[in-house]
Design a protein around this motif. Structure first.
Motif, mmCIF file in Angstrom:
data_model
loop_
_atom_site.group_PDB
_atom_site.id
_atom_site.type_symbol
_atom_site.label_atom_id
_atom_site.label_comp_id
_atom_site.label_asym_id
_atom_site.label_seq_id
_atom_site.Cartn_x
_atom_site.Cartn_y
_atom_site.Cartn_z
ATOM 1 N N ASP A 1 -19.177 46.575 -37.154
ATOM 2 C CA ASP A 1 -19.031 45.394 -36.289
ATOM 3 C C ASP A 1 -19.017 44.118 -37.135
ATOM 4 O O ASP A 1 -19.989 43.789 -37.821
ATOM 5 N N GLU A 2 -17.900 43.407 -37.076
ATOM 6 C CA GLU A 2 -17.739 42.189 -37.883
ATOM 7 C C GLU A 2 -18.704 41.089 -37.448
ATOM 8 O O GLU A 2 -19.026 40.189 -38.235
ATOM 9 N N THR A 3 -19.181 41.175 -36.216
ATOM 10 C CA THR A 3 -20.146 40.177 -35.727
ATOM 11 C C THR A 3 -21.410 40.173 -36.572
ATOM 12 O O THR A 3 -21.994 39.117 -36.834
ATOM 13 N N LEU A 4 -21.832 41.367 -37.012
ATOM 14 C CA LEU A 4 -23.027 41.464 -37.858
ATOM 15 C C LEU A 4 -22.821 40.724 -39.179
ATOM 16 O O LEU A 4 -23.708 40.013 -39.659
ATOM 17 N N LYS B 1 -20.601 38.296 -39.775
ATOM 18 C CA LYS B 1 -20.473 36.858 -39.516
ATOM 19 C C LYS B 1 -21.839 36.224 -39.265
ATOM 20 O O LYS B 1 -22.125 35.118 -39.737
ATOM 21 N N ALA B 2 -22.686 36.934 -38.519
ATOM 22 C CA ALA B 2 -24.032 36.420 -38.243
ATOM 23 C C ALA B 2 -24.830 36.283 -39.530
ATOM 24 O O ALA B 2 -25.557 35.294 -39.729
ATOM 25 N N ARG C 1 -23.590 35.743 -42.493
ATOM 26 C CA ARG C 1 -23.035 34.615 -43.254
ATOM 27 C C ARG C 1 -23.539 33.278 -42.692
ATOM 28 O O ARG C 1 -23.857 32.353 -43.444
#
Length: 266
Positions: free
Chosen positions: A159-162, A164-165, A167
């Motif tokens: 999951d790219e959200t993880l 991004k979060a 970063r």
């Protein structure tokens, strides 16, 4: 609360008992099918009955070939498998993390993995000579391809959200890898390890066609050339037993390390 816990525990025990019953049924069906094949005129020569086949165990031990073949194959498989994993893990991470690396390497991995190992064994023998070295190279190539693709697909689908979060919270690439990618990709790494073990064993026959002097695959070809079907079938069963034992060990490790992962009960 205690009643619910006891009911759940009882359900688990009942499920385990049923699994064992089905396993026994499956084993009985397999023995029955084997017995049938051993008496049918069309298949009797290829499938000696279970008593004749298992009776070959003391024979091959007395001939001094079983332990020699077993140890030779396990050394080749173990070395090739370990090398395949050591190479596959960083390549999979680089492919998933850096698009230029992915664009360069992935097409070649997809190309080579569609070629049966038997096709490039002669080239490896010409380059590396006969003996254990080409066996290890063949197994390394086969295990590298399956493990690299499996790990890459797992890492790329995190999951790219993880990320991004992480970063946003100021994490650097090293922190993201250690705290986000490594835990999230662990199930896929373990799946790759399990698939790699299976491929290492299925590649054994091809690997030991490189002028091996001992080994399970080499001996199967030797038995085949001499029309010794009973010991040949025994050796095939031994490879299967090794494979299922390794898979059970890896699955146990998988349950220990990924117990936090939710899995659908069937």
């Amino acid at each position: 609360m205690g009643e619910k816990s006891s009911l759940k525990k009882g359900g688990k025990q009942s499920g385990k008992m049923m699994s064992r019953v089905w396993l026994l049924i499956s084993f009985a069906v397999a023995i029955g099918l084997w017995t049938l094949l051993s008496v049918l005129p069309q298949t009797a020569r290829s499938f000696p009955n279970i008593i004749v086949t298992l009776g070959q165990i003391p024979v091959v031990i007395e001939r001094g070939i079983l332990w020699k073949d077993l140890s030779s194959s396990l050394i080749s498989v173990g070395a090739g498998y370990a090398l395949g994993f050591v190479i596959a893990l960083p390549v999979a991470i680089l492919m998933a993390w850096y698009k230029p690396v992915r664009n360069i390497i992935e097409p070649w991995i997809q190309f080579i993995r569609n070629i049966p190992p038997l096709a490039y064994v002669p080239l490896i023998v010409i380059a590396a000579g006969v003996g254990r070295k080409p066996q290890i190279i063949v197994i390394t190539i086969a295990t590298f391809l399956i493990m690299c693709i499996t790990m890459y697909q797992g890492i790329i689908n995190i999951d790219e959200t993880l990320i991004k979060a992480a970063r946003v919270l100021g994490a650097r690439d090293k922190d993201i890898f250690i705290r986000v990618l490594a835990p999230a990709s662990l199930p896929f790494v373990l799946t790759a390890i399990r698939l790699g073990a299976s491929v290492a064993l299925t590649t054994l026959i091809a690997a030991e066609s490189t002028g091996a002097f001992a080994g399970l695959g080499m001996r199967i070809r030797s038995f085949n050339n001499n029309f010794e079907t009973a010991p040949m079938l025994l050796y095939i069963i031994i490879i299967g037993v090794i494979g299922i034992t390794v898979e059970k060990i890896i699955k146990l490790l998988e349950r220990k390390l990924t117990g936090w992962q939710e899995k659908r009960e069937i």
